[in-house]
Motif scaffolding. Structure first.
Motif, PDB file in Angstrom:
ATOM      1  N   LEU A  29       0.830  -1.209   0.000  1.00 12.69           N
ATOM      2  CA  LEU A  29       0.000   0.000   0.000  1.00 12.69           C
ATOM      3  C   LEU A  29       0.863   1.256   0.000  1.00 12.69           C
ATOM      4  N   LEU A  30       1.946   1.230   0.787  1.00  7.30           N
ATOM      5  CA  LEU A  30       2.839   2.382   0.854  1.00  7.30           C
ATOM      6  C   LEU A  30       3.502   2.636  -0.494  1.00  7.30           C
ATOM      7  N   MET A  31       3.970   1.569  -1.144  1.00  5.76           N
ATOM      8  CA  MET A  31       4.625   1.730  -2.442  1.00  5.76           C
ATOM      9  C   MET A  31       3.645   2.233  -3.495  1.00  5.76           C
ATOM     10  N   VAL A  32       2.423   1.726  -3.468  1.00 12.20           N
ATOM     11  CA  VAL A  32       1.409   2.190  -4.420  1.00 12.20           C
ATOM     12  C   VAL A  32       1.111   3.665  -4.198  1.00 12.20           C
ATOM     13  N   THR A  38       4.100   9.157  -9.091  1.00 16.88           N
ATOM     14  CA  THR A  38       5.317   9.321  -9.904  1.00 16.88           C
ATOM     15  C   THR A  38       5.136   8.681 -11.271  1.00 16.88           C
ATOM     16  N   VAL A  39       4.563   7.487 -11.296  1.00 17.12           N
ATOM     17  CA  VAL A  39       4.303   6.807 -12.566  1.00 17.12           C
ATOM     18  C   VAL A  39       3.337   7.635 -13.412  1.00 17.12           C
ATOM     19  N   VAL A  52      -1.476   0.441 -10.809  1.00 14.55           N
ATOM     20  CA  VAL A  52      -1.210  -0.970 -11.099  1.00 14.55           C
ATOM     21  C   VAL A  52       0.290  -1.171 -11.335  1.00 14.55           C
ATOM     22  N   VAL A  53       0.899  -0.238 -12.062  1.00 17.50           N
ATOM     23  CA  VAL A  53       2.340  -0.292 -12.298  1.00 17.50           C
ATOM     24  C   VAL A  53       3.088  -0.191 -10.964  1.00 17.50           C
ATOM     25  N   ALA A  54       2.612   0.675 -10.072  1.00 21.50           N
ATOM     26  CA  ALA A  54       3.240   0.812  -8.757  1.00 21.50           C
ATOM     27  C   ALA A  54       3.134  -0.495  -7.972  1.00 21.50           C
ATOM     28  N   LEU A  55       2.000  -1.179  -8.111  1.00 16.28           N
ATOM     29  CA  LEU A  55       1.839  -2.462  -7.437  1.00 16.28           C
ATOM     30  C   LEU A  55       2.805  -3.505  -8.015  1.00 16.28           C
ATOM     31  N   ILE A  56       3.007  -3.465  -9.334  1.00 12.26           N
ATOM     32  CA  ILE A  56       3.972  -4.374  -9.965  1.00 12.26           C
ATOM     33  C   ILE A  56       5.373  -4.105  -9.416  1.00 12.26           C
ATOM     34  N   PHE A  57       5.696  -2.840  -9.209  1.00 16.91           N
ATOM     35  CA  PHE A  57       6.995  -2.496  -8.626  1.00 16.91           C
ATOM     36  C   PHE A  57       7.124  -3.059  -7.220  1.00 16.91           C
ATOM     37  N   ALA A  58       6.037  -2.981  -6.441  1.00 12.47           N
ATOM     38  CA  ALA A  58       6.049  -3.546  -5.088  1.00 12.47           C
ATOM     39  C   ALA A  58       6.303  -5.051  -5.135  1.00 12.47           C
ATOM     40  N   VAL A 152       6.579   2.147 -19.647  1.00  8.50           N
ATOM     41  CA  VAL A 152       6.371   1.465 -18.371  1.00  8.50           C
ATOM     42  C   VAL A 152       7.513   0.490 -18.084  1.00  8.50           C
ATOM     43  N   LEU A 153       7.922  -0.280 -19.085  1.00  7.42           N
ATOM     44  CA  LEU A 153       9.031  -1.220 -18.900  1.00  7.42           C
ATOM     45  C   LEU A 153      10.319  -0.482 -18.564  1.00  7.42           C
TER      46      LEU A 153
END
Length: 380
Positions: A29-32, A38-39, A52-58, A152-153
């Motif tokens: 949750l914090l990373m998202v 930023t994304v 969703v991209v932030a969640l993938i990063f997490a 995104v990649l």
């Protein structure tokens, strides 16, 4: 029995169970919340997809944590330690091993492979980042333009590479609870011959690191500038993590120094032994200060403090099983140990199992003693 699970079991590595701690959800949750905006700014047009991209990063960070901890676990097994579990949680992760027969060299080997694994991931991340930056379809090198997928990649590769670089380097800083702190502990241990001194020195170094983190966070204020909320937030999170681990290390080192002058037999309580399915009313509770509960396989599974019987009405004890008031303890809490063993050996068991209670077994596997955490602080 009442039990405290370290989280959700998600698999195993080299036979070691791997758990996802419930607090890791807070990390996601914090990373998202932090990375999502930023994304959205760097890759316009994603909308909710930015989160969703932030969640993938997490999730990529979770992979990094698991690789880091797997490296600790595999090397710990190779040098002869018994590894009981790997847990990924809010503070990153930890690998529990018993450390029996440990030496400065073995301890250092287990510690250093974690940051090295992050270094390998960082190299892979930077390689992928360079590959995407050199020939991105419809996108100039270093720009978050062109196709949305490429952008995104590109962003994920950069974030993954940078994060692993930071984690690898930061973990080598010489202060507990970082891996660099374990290296410092091993160095002091090697030079002085006293592991407890090494633990205290590395713990105080960790506390000093918290001071440096605070100074870094407030540096803009000293320069007459404003401090961003994100900077303060990260400083608080990192500082809290370091202070908690460093303070625990100082305490463990101090207790170890005291315990090294005593034997297990001097500190152990003599327990009663009772099967988990025994009815409460049939057990002579006053005969022992604590009771070890055995499971169906006959192995020590937990304990009962007779004082906990107050939770059960007297009239209900004739039909209530011992398992109702027993506390199941983590794997590795009960170990074979001779009464003449130095008491500080128990600290290693507590550190590796996460249990404040250690069961002592004879060669046949029958419990003969129990050491409570408070016994480690008593000088006699």
């Amino acid at each position: 029995m009442r039990t405290g699970s370290p989280g959700w079991r998600i698999g195993s590595i080299s036979g070691v169970p791997v758990y996802l701690g419930r607090s890791w959800v807070l990390v996601a949750l914090l990373m998202v919340a932090i990375f999502g905006p930023t994304v959205d700014r760097l890759v316009p047009g994603l909308g909710a997809g930015a989160y969703v991209v932030a969640l993938i990063f997490a999730l990529l960070l979770l992979v990094s944590v698991l690789v880091h901890e797997a490296a600790h676990a595999v090397v710990a097994q190779r040098v002869g330690f018994r590894v009981s579990r790997i847990v990924a949680d809010f503070w990153g992760g930890h690998t529990a091993h018993d450390g029996a027969g440990g030496t400065p060299g073995r301890s250092a080997a287990v510690a250093v492979v974690g940051p090295l694994s992050n270094g390998v991931l960082a190299v892979l991340g930077w390689w992928l980042f360079s590959a995407l930056a050199s020939q991105p379809p419809g996108m100039a090198p270093g720009e978050f333009g062109g196709s949305t997928t490429s952008a995104v990649l590109f962003l994920l590769a950069y974030a993954f590479a940078w994060a692993n670089t930071f984690v690898g380097v930061f973990n080598l800083v010489p202060g507990l609870p970082l891996d660099g702190g374990f290296l410092l502990e091993a160095l002091v241990w090697k030079v002085s011959g006293n592991r407890h001194l090494g633990t205290m020195v590395a713990g105080w170094a960790g506390r000093m690191l918290v001071v440096l983190v605070a100074i870094y966070a407030l540096l803009p204020v000293l320069q007459g500038q404003q401090v961003s909320l994100t900077r303060v937030l990260w400083a608080v999170i990192i500082g809290a993590f370091l202070w908690q681990g460093a303070s625990q290390a100082v305490t463990v080192g101090r207790h170890g120094a005291i315990s090294s002058r005593r034997t297990v037999g001097e500190a152990a309580l003599r327990p009663g032994v009772v099967p988990a399915d025994t009815l409460l009313g049939s057990v002579p509770w006053p005969e022992h200060p604590i009771w070890v509960v055995t499971g169906a396989d006959g192995r020590a599974d937990g304990v009962v403090d007779p004082r906990s019987l107050q939770q059960v009405p007297v009239e209900a004890r004739a039909r209530t099983a011992v398992s109702a008031v027993a506390v199941r303890l983590p794997a590795g809490w009960a170990v074979e140990m001779d009464p003449q063993t130095r008491l500080d050996t128990v600290i290693e068991v507590m550190r590796s199992s996460g249990s404040g209670v250690v069961g002592l077994l004879d060669p046949s596997g029958r419990p003969w003693g129990v050491v409570m955490a408070d016994a480690l602080t008593r000088r006699s």
